[in-house]
Design a protein around this motif. Structure first.
Motif, PDB file in Angstrom:
ATOM      1  N   ALA A 166       0.834  -1.206   0.000  1.00 15.03           N
ATOM      2  CA  ALA A 166       0.000   0.000   0.000  1.00 15.03           C
ATOM      3  C   ALA A 166       0.866   1.253   0.000  1.00 15.03           C
ATOM      4  O   ALA A 166       0.574   2.229  -0.698  1.00 15.03           O
ATOM      5  CB  ALA A 166      -0.942  -0.017   1.200  1.00 15.03           C
ATOM      6  N   GLN A 167       1.950   1.228   0.787  1.00 18.23           N
ATOM      7  CA  GLN A 167       2.853   2.387   0.806  1.00 18.23           C
ATOM      8  C   GLN A 167       3.525   2.591  -0.558  1.00 18.23           C
ATOM      9  O   GLN A 167       3.635   3.711  -1.048  1.00 18.23           O
ATOM     10  CB  GLN A 167       3.922   2.192   1.885  1.00 18.23           C
ATOM     11  N   LEU A 220       1.427  -4.973  -5.448  1.00 14.97           N
ATOM     12  CA  LEU A 220       0.730  -3.700  -5.617  1.00 14.97           C
ATOM     13  C   LEU A 220      -0.666  -3.933  -6.186  1.00 14.97           C
ATOM     14  O   LEU A 220      -1.641  -3.291  -5.772  1.00 14.97           O
ATOM     15  CB  LEU A 220       1.525  -2.758  -6.524  1.00 14.97           C
ATOM     16  N   LEU A 221      -0.771  -4.863  -7.140  1.00 14.99           N
ATOM     17  CA  LEU A 221      -2.075  -5.173  -7.717  1.00 14.99           C
ATOM     18  C   LEU A 221      -2.995  -5.776  -6.660  1.00 14.99           C
ATOM     19  O   LEU A 221      -4.212  -5.508  -6.654  1.00 14.99           O
ATOM     20  CB  LEU A 221      -1.904  -6.141  -8.888  1.00 14.99           C
ATOM     21  N   ALA A 222      -2.431  -6.556  -5.750  1.00 12.50           N
ATOM     22  CA  ALA A 222      -3.234  -7.191  -4.699  1.00 12.50           C
ATOM     23  C   ALA A 222      -3.870  -6.150  -3.786  1.00 12.50           C
ATOM     24  O   ALA A 222      -4.970  -6.375  -3.243  1.00 12.50           O
ATOM     25  CB  ALA A 222      -2.364  -8.151  -3.884  1.00 12.50           C
ATOM     26  N   VAL A 223      -3.202  -5.020  -3.599  1.00  6.53           N
ATOM     27  CA  VAL A 223      -3.773  -3.948  -2.774  1.00  6.53           C
ATOM     28  C   VAL A 223      -5.078  -3.451  -3.389  1.00  6.53           C
ATOM     29  O   VAL A 223      -6.100  -3.280  -2.700  1.00  6.53           O
ATOM     30  CB  VAL A 223      -2.768  -2.785  -2.630  1.00  6.53           C
ATOM     31  N   PRO A 239      -1.974  -0.962 -11.211  1.00  5.78           N
ATOM     32  CA  PRO A 239      -1.006   0.068 -10.807  1.00  5.78           C
ATOM     33  C   PRO A 239      -0.518   0.932 -11.970  1.00  5.78           C
ATOM     34  O   PRO A 239      -0.434   2.161 -11.845  1.00  5.78           O
ATOM     35  CB  PRO A 239       0.133  -0.754 -10.186  1.00  5.78           C
ATOM     36  N   HIS A 240      -0.196   0.321 -13.114  1.00  6.29           N
ATOM     37  CA  HIS A 240       0.337   1.102 -14.233  1.00  6.29           C
ATOM     38  C   HIS A 240      -0.684   2.099 -14.769  1.00  6.29           C
ATOM     39  O   HIS A 240      -0.327   3.127 -15.352  1.00  6.29           O
ATOM     40  CB  HIS A 240       0.790   0.163 -15.352  1.00  6.29           C
ATOM     41  N   ASN A 260     -11.086  -3.458  -3.843  1.00  5.55           N
ATOM     42  CA  ASN A 260     -12.306  -3.749  -4.599  1.00  5.55           C
ATOM     43  C   ASN A 260     -13.143  -4.825  -3.915  1.00  5.55           C
ATOM     44  O   ASN A 260     -14.369  -4.835  -4.026  1.00  5.55           O
ATOM     45  CB  ASN A 260     -11.957  -4.186  -6.022  1.00  5.55           C
ATOM     46  N   ALA A 261     -12.489  -5.727  -3.214  1.00  8.96           N
ATOM     47  CA  ALA A 261     -13.199  -6.823  -2.553  1.00  8.96           C
ATOM     48  C   ALA A 261     -13.953  -6.350  -1.322  1.00  8.96           C
ATOM     49  O   ALA A 261     -14.811  -7.065  -0.796  1.00  8.96           O
ATOM     50  CB  ALA A 261     -12.220  -7.928  -2.172  1.00  8.96           C
TER      51      ALA A 261
END
Length: 435
Positions: A241-242, A333-336, A360-361, A341-342
């Motif tokens: 997240a950071q 980063l994508l998991a954040v 992220p991109h 969203n979940a």
């Protein structure tokens, strides 16, 4: 001309066991050589030009007397025509060795090419991507073929099954085959034009990829949603997240953030200098840091929940390390975002163009949209902030500075914009007054 010896019969030849050279007759100069070890072989003594040459015709008894005589007659006929049979045989052996050395299967050439070039590839996954794509699409058709034998029909066999349905993949495979065959030509393993070349060749046989493949964009958040997203992101915990917050505030690529090391930062002057080796375009890139970005970095230097400072990190320490050491993965980063969203019944953070969840991109696209639609900053400042390569060679030649001081103001404005949640406009339905 050697003296013609009395002609020996096969039985007489078989009884020759005394070491030395025994002329057997029938053909001038033909002799059976008996070695001290007992080994026996055929020798033809012949005058080639001004030199006397002894030419080997094979071992006895594998080569029979009749075979030796026939070979001797052929050799003598060549001498009569001015050909040195010994030199001719040597050249034939050399050509055979060269042909065998150049008989390189495509699969072996591909492995050698990848091994040679992977040290210069920035992404460690690049080599594996090459191997996987060739294994899946090229090797079934040309993997065992010698590179010197690969021609246009073989390339078409590889590309036609996937060109329309997997156009981007097919184009990458074509480019990789082209590079491998070019390498093979330089190494001397093949000759002629490259059958995998596009311009003026395959372009005449296959539709251009931009005509049949829809260009895929990274799903990006709408500008108006950025503030709300950042507010929710700041409530998330963890290194991912950071790192994502920092990537958004700097408009940097995920890999540039995940690979960032403390020696690259000058917090006093609010500057992040990314070495050329870590940049996509291989050019050093200076990133002006907003106060919000600096605050994230300074927070990494204190014990969470306290004001106590952590031991000063070494210059080569990662700023955003993975929990078990090493770099964070892009999936972290994508998991954040997936986790955010979940937390709602239906995904909230998605691209309004196609409904796909943002990645992220995609925030680099959001930054580009913000700079173009919400500010008066020149287009080139946004491009410099994103470290995009200048496609116009004339413009690139004249642009020497990086507008660094002005970009400081841009990144500060971007951080301020990201800190504010925009309220959705209230829509009032207007109805005509009925009589």
């Amino acid at each position: 001309m050697p003296k013609k010896a009395a002609e020996l019969s096969p039985l007489a030849v078989s009884r020759l066991t005394t070491p030395g050279l025994h002329f057997v007759g029938g053909v001038a100069g033909l002799a059976l050589q008996v070695l001290e070890s007992g080994g026996r072989s055929w020798i033809l003594r012949v005058q080639v030009g001004t030199k006397r040459r002894d030419m080997g015709l094979g071992g006895y008894p594998d080569v029979t007397l009749a075979d030796a005589k026939e070979a001797a007659r052929v050799a003598r006929e060549k001498v009569r025509r001015g050909v040195d049979p010994i030199q001719e045989a040597k050249e034939a052996r050399d050509m055979l060795k060269l042909a065998q050395a150049n008989a390189v299967p495509f699969k072996r050439a591909a492995a050698a090419y990848i091994e040679t070039h992977e040290a210069g590839w920035k992404n460690s996954k690049h080599a594996q991507q090459w191997k996987n794509s060739l294994e899946a699409h090229a090797y079934p058709f040309i993997g065992d073929m010698l590179v010197r034998d690969i021609e246009l029909p073989h390339i078409m066999n590889v590309l036609e099954p996937i060109w329309r349905d997997k156009t981007e993949t097919a184009n990458r495979v074509r480019g990789r085959i082209e590079k491998i065959l070019d390498w093979s030509t330089t190494k001397g393993y093949r000759q002629g034009l490259n059958p995998a070349r596009w311009k003026g060749h395959l372009a005449n046989l296959l539709p251009a990829k931009n005509k049949i493949a829809k260009e895929e964009h990274h799903p990006a958040l709408a500008i108006s949603e950025l503030g709300a997203f950042m507010a929710e992101l700041r409530q998330q915990h963890g290194m991912g997240a950071q790192a994502l917050q920092f990537a958004i505030l700097t408009a940097a690529r995920s890999g540039e953030v995940r690979g960032a090391r403390w020696r690259e930062f000058d917090l006093d002057n609010r500057t992040w200098t990314i070495p050329a080796a870590r940049m996509k375009a291989k050019n050093e890139h200076r990133v002006p840091l907003s106060q919000a970005a600096v605050d994230i970095l300074r927070a990494r230097l204190v014990v969470p929940g306290t004001d106590d400072e952590l031991p000063k990190p070494r210059g080569d320490d990662l700023v955003f390390p993975a929990p078990r050491g090493g770099m964070l993965s892009d999936a972290t980063l994508l998991a954040v975002i997936k986790r955010m969203n979940a937390q709602t019944e239906r995904p909230r953070w998605f691209d309004p163009r196609d409904g796909r969840p943002v990645v992220p991109h995609g925030f680099r696209s959001t930054f580009r949209d913000w700079a173009s639609e919400r500010t008066s900053y020149p287009h080139e400042m946004g491009e410099m902030a994103l470290a995009h390569v200048i496609s116009d060679k004339v413009e690139a030649a004249y642009r020497r500075g990086d507008l660094y001081a002005k970009r400081h103001h841009m990144m500060a404005d971007w951080a301020e914009f990201a800190s504010k949640v925009e309220k959705a406009a209230q829509v009032i339905e207007l109805r005509s007054k009925q009589a």
